[in-house]
Write an enzyme that holds these catalytic residues in place. Structure first.
Site, PDB file in Angstrom:
ATOM      1  N   ARG A  93      69.007  14.023  24.688  1.00 45.27           N
ATOM      2  CA  ARG A  93      70.102  14.488  23.831  1.00 45.27           C
ATOM      3  C   ARG A  93      71.285  13.540  23.974  1.00 45.27           C
ATOM      4  NH1 ARG A  93      70.019  20.969  25.336  1.00 45.27           N
ATOM      5  NH2 ARG A  93      68.049  21.453  24.265  1.00 45.27           N
ATOM      6  N   SER A 149      77.157  28.211  28.810  1.00 42.27           N
ATOM      7  CA  SER A 149      77.175  27.281  27.676  1.00 42.27           C
ATOM      8  C   SER A 149      77.553  27.952  26.367  1.00 42.27           C
ATOM      9  CB  SER A 149      75.815  26.598  27.536  1.00 42.27           C
ATOM     10  OG  SER A 149      74.792  27.552  27.351  1.00 42.27           O
ATOM     11  N   ASP A 201      70.505  31.771  31.538  1.00 45.44           N
ATOM     12  CA  ASP A 201      71.679  31.054  32.015  1.00 45.44           C
ATOM     13  C   ASP A 201      72.612  30.640  30.880  1.00 45.44           C
ATOM     14  OD1 ASP A 201      69.421  29.330  31.309  1.00 45.44           O
ATOM     15  OD2 ASP A 201      70.733  27.660  31.805  1.00 45.44           O
ATOM     16  N   GLY A 258      75.046  32.061  29.343  1.00 47.00           N
ATOM     17  CA  GLY A 258      76.421  32.559  29.308  1.00 47.00           C
ATOM     18  C   GLY A 258      77.472  31.490  29.515  1.00 47.00           C
ATOM     19  N   TYR A 314      66.072  16.877  28.854  1.00 44.66           N
ATOM     20  CA  TYR A 314      66.121  16.819  27.397  1.00 44.66           C
ATOM     21  C   TYR A 314      66.701  15.485  26.932  1.00 44.66           C
ATOM     22  CZ  TYR A 314      65.696  21.884  27.929  1.00 44.66           C
ATOM     23  OH  TYR A 314      65.274  23.146  28.287  1.00 44.66           O
ATOM     24  N   ARG A 337      65.838  32.408  24.409  1.00 47.21           N
ATOM     25  CA  ARG A 337      66.267  33.204  23.253  1.00 47.21           C
ATOM     26  C   ARG A 337      65.115  33.831  22.483  1.00 47.21           C
ATOM     27  NH1 ARG A 337      70.055  28.597  20.905  1.00 47.21           N
ATOM     28  NH2 ARG A 337      68.602  27.408  22.185  1.00 47.21           N
ATOM     29  N   LYS A 364      60.528  20.872  32.798  1.00 46.00           N
ATOM     30  CA  LYS A 364      60.595  21.593  31.533  1.00 46.00           C
ATOM     31  C   LYS A 364      61.054  20.628  30.452  1.00 46.00           C
ATOM     32  CE  LYS A 364      63.423  25.189  29.300  1.00 46.00           C
ATOM     33  NZ  LYS A 364      64.405  26.263  29.549  1.00 46.00           N
TER      34      LYS A 364
END
Length: 265
Positions: A149, A31, A27, A29, A147, A232, A178
């Protein structure tokens, strides 16, 4: 009826024998743009499916681009959150798709991202609550990517902060959460023990070492994790099929890092 539907869909994104999963997020693309590894979606999906991944994560507009018509089946998780690195507030995720729209596109599950510790946290939690309600009504499994952040976060890998993040996903009604790996089996066990739903690890930034990737996965599994959601470090790998198969060996076959490395040699 929605409970039965959720059970059926969960089996499409998790291995029914091991109750664990390998999810490959694709997903990025929205960001990050058309980054290497995701320019040809059909080939990207084919490689990880051949390697044994249980599911991929895509945005709604690329579902058709990733259809293959052949090869192993793979579960589809449609991501409902979005933001771009071009924004002055890239950590502020906004809802860009609905549970109902994802169902119409053939999704087996949906996912949402919430970033904690920044000024937009309250809006993201509000969205999370609404999506959780809709997912339960439709019998749709919900993967929550949580997350730490933001300006209040000193160390986004701190075990107490990650434990809090996982618990947020649990308390808000997600089916799988996750979070980032905390760096060791011992510390990650604390994260898993504080959460009643399956916990999978994020892959993080691109790594240079296959051994580092596999040791991270092994540590998470030994701590009681339910799998990995790695992007990645799989789709930008020189051999995405092979690294997926190596991760499969650890998660679904219980092999050690040395045995899993054989798939990469």
């Amino acid at each position: 009826m929605s409970i039965i539907g959720k059970r059926i869909r969960m089996e499409r994104i998790m291995n029914r024998a091991t109750c664990k999963t390998i999810i490959v997020p694709m997903d990025h693309g929205i960001s990050m743009g058309p980054i290497p590894g995701l320019r040809d979606m059909k080939s990207a999906v084919q490689a990880v499916a051949d390697g044994g991944a249980n599911a991929i994560v895509e945005h709604k507009g690329l579902v058709d681009a990733g259809l293959r018509g052949e090869g192993p089946d793979i579960g589809l998780i449609i991501h409902l959150s979005g933001s771009t690195c071009l924004s002055p507030t890239p950590n502020a995720k906004t809802i860009v798709c609905s549970v109902e729209e994802a169902l119409k596109l053939g999704a087996d599950a949906v996912s949402i991202q919430v970033n904690l510790g920044n000024g937009d946290e309250k809006e993201m939690l509000n969205d999370f609550g609404r999506i959780s309600y809709d997912a339960r009504n439709w019998g749709m499994p919900l993967l929550a990517m949580i997350y730490p952040r933001g300006e209040k976060i000193k160390d986004e890998y701190d075990v107490d902060v990650i434990s809090h993040a996982a618990r947020v996903g649990d308390e808000m009604g997600a089916d799988i959460v996750k979070v980032s790996y905390t760096g060791s089996e011992e510390s990650f066990r604390k994260v898993v023990q504080g959460c009643s739903i399956p916990v999978v690890i994020a892959g993080g930034a691109k790594m240079d070492s296959d051994t580092d990737i596999l040791e991270m996965v092994k540590g998470a599994m030994d701590a009681g994790g339910a799998g990995a959601s790695i992007g990645r470090n799989i789709f930008q790998h020189k051999d995405p099929k092979a690294i997926t198969r190596a991760i499969y060996a650890i998660i679904h076959e219980g092999k050690d890092v040395g045995e899993a490395m054989k798939y990469l040699n």
